[in-house]
Design an enzyme around this catalytic site. Structure first.
Site, short mmCIF file in Angstrom:
data_model
loop_
_atom_site.label_atom_id
_atom_site.label_comp_id
_atom_site.label_asym_id
_atom_site.label_seq_id
_atom_site.Cartn_x
_atom_site.Cartn_y
_atom_site.Cartn_z
N LYS A 48 -17.70 -6.28 9.06
CA LYS A 48 -16.45 -7.04 9.23
C LYS A 48 -15.62 -6.43 10.36
O LYS A 48 -15.26 -5.24 10.30
CB LYS A 48 -15.66 -6.99 7.91
CG LYS A 48 -14.60 -8.06 7.82
CD LYS A 48 -14.04 -8.10 6.41
CE LYS A 48 -12.70 -8.79 6.36
NZ LYS A 48 -12.01 -8.58 5.11
N SER A 103 -2.92 -7.53 3.25
CA SER A 103 -3.07 -7.37 4.71
C SER A 103 -3.48 -8.70 5.34
O SER A 103 -3.01 -9.05 6.43
CB SER A 103 -4.11 -6.30 5.03
OG SER A 103 -3.74 -5.08 4.50
N ARG A 110 -1.66 -5.96 -8.49
CA ARG A 110 -0.59 -6.89 -8.12
C ARG A 110 -0.37 -7.94 -9.19
O ARG A 110 0.75 -8.38 -9.44
CB ARG A 110 -0.93 -7.59 -6.79
CG ARG A 110 -0.85 -6.69 -5.60
CD ARG A 110 -1.45 -7.33 -4.39
NE ARG A 110 -2.87 -7.57 -4.58
CZ ARG A 110 -3.70 -7.93 -3.63
NH1 ARG A 110 -3.25 -8.14 -2.42
NH2 ARG A 110 -4.97 -8.10 -3.88
N HIS A 140 0.84 -1.21 0.00
CA HIS A 140 0.00 0.00 0.00
C HIS A 140 0.88 1.26 0.00
O HIS A 140 0.62 2.20 -0.74
CB HIS A 140 -0.85 0.07 1.28
CG HIS A 140 -1.88 -0.99 1.44
ND1 HIS A 140 -1.99 -1.78 2.56
CD2 HIS A 140 -2.90 -1.39 0.62
CE1 HIS A 140 -3.00 -2.60 2.45
NE2 HIS A 140 -3.58 -2.39 1.27
#
Ligand code: PNS
Length: 159
Positions: A41, A127, A90, A17
């Site tokens: 969440k 993450s 990515r 990030h």
């Protein structure tokens, strides 16, 4: 003022990030980091903790503002007159969903999405993986900023 937003959950921010935010901060006058509030969440870090970590880590760039948001990202952009979303890609596997979101966001409000190829060093990084590896005692010191490593170690020790 040329403005862009880097949105995400950032639970916690990783070197991947940070690489994207740093690169965006060279291209735009102001980069807004928008931390999504997801009420369904429970994260490892609270939204305030995530914002605090990102502020500390990005302070050196001098043009990064960090805020939370809930609801649509395009509304966050509209309220702040932000015409561009910057996202890291990515791998090809990111592309399908990112393209859908980019097209939806553009259709909703005209906001553009710019994709930045992730530094290959971080192409496997997320993450979730950082949390999983750290939870099992794996070394993630090369994957997150030192300040995040400290927070992660402390939080996991309490669990
Ligand atoms: O770090 P993440 O969890 O992959 O980030 C996802 C995020 C926050 C970029 C994405 O879920 C998002 O933009 N959510 C805001 C809600 C929204 O605008 N949804 C419509 C997208 S087309």
């Amino acid at each position: 003022m040329r403005r862009a937003v880097c949105p995400g959950s950032f639970d916690p921010i990783t070197n991947g990030h940070l690489d994207i935010i740093a690169r965006a901060s060279k291209l735009y006058d102001v980069v807004h980091v928008a931390v999504m509030i997801n009420q369904s969440k429970q994260g490892l870090f609270t939204i305030e903790e995530r914002i605090g970590l990102i502020r500390e880590i990005t302070a050196e760039f001098g043009n990064v503002e960090v805020e939370s948001f809930h609801g649509l990202l395009v509304d966050f952009c509209k309220e702040r007159d932000i015409p561009a979303i910057v996202k890291g890609l990515r791998a090809v596997s990111d592309f399908d969903y990112e393209l859908q979101m980019a097209q939806m966001n553009n259709g909703l409000s005209g906001v553009e999405t710019l994709f930045v190829p992730t530094n290959p060093t971080y192409s496997f990084l997320s993450s979730s993986l950082v949390k999983e590896v750290a939870a099992w005692g794996g070394d993630v010191s090369h994957l997150v900023p030192p300040r995040v490593l400290g927070a992660l170690t402390e939080r996991l020790a309490r669990k």
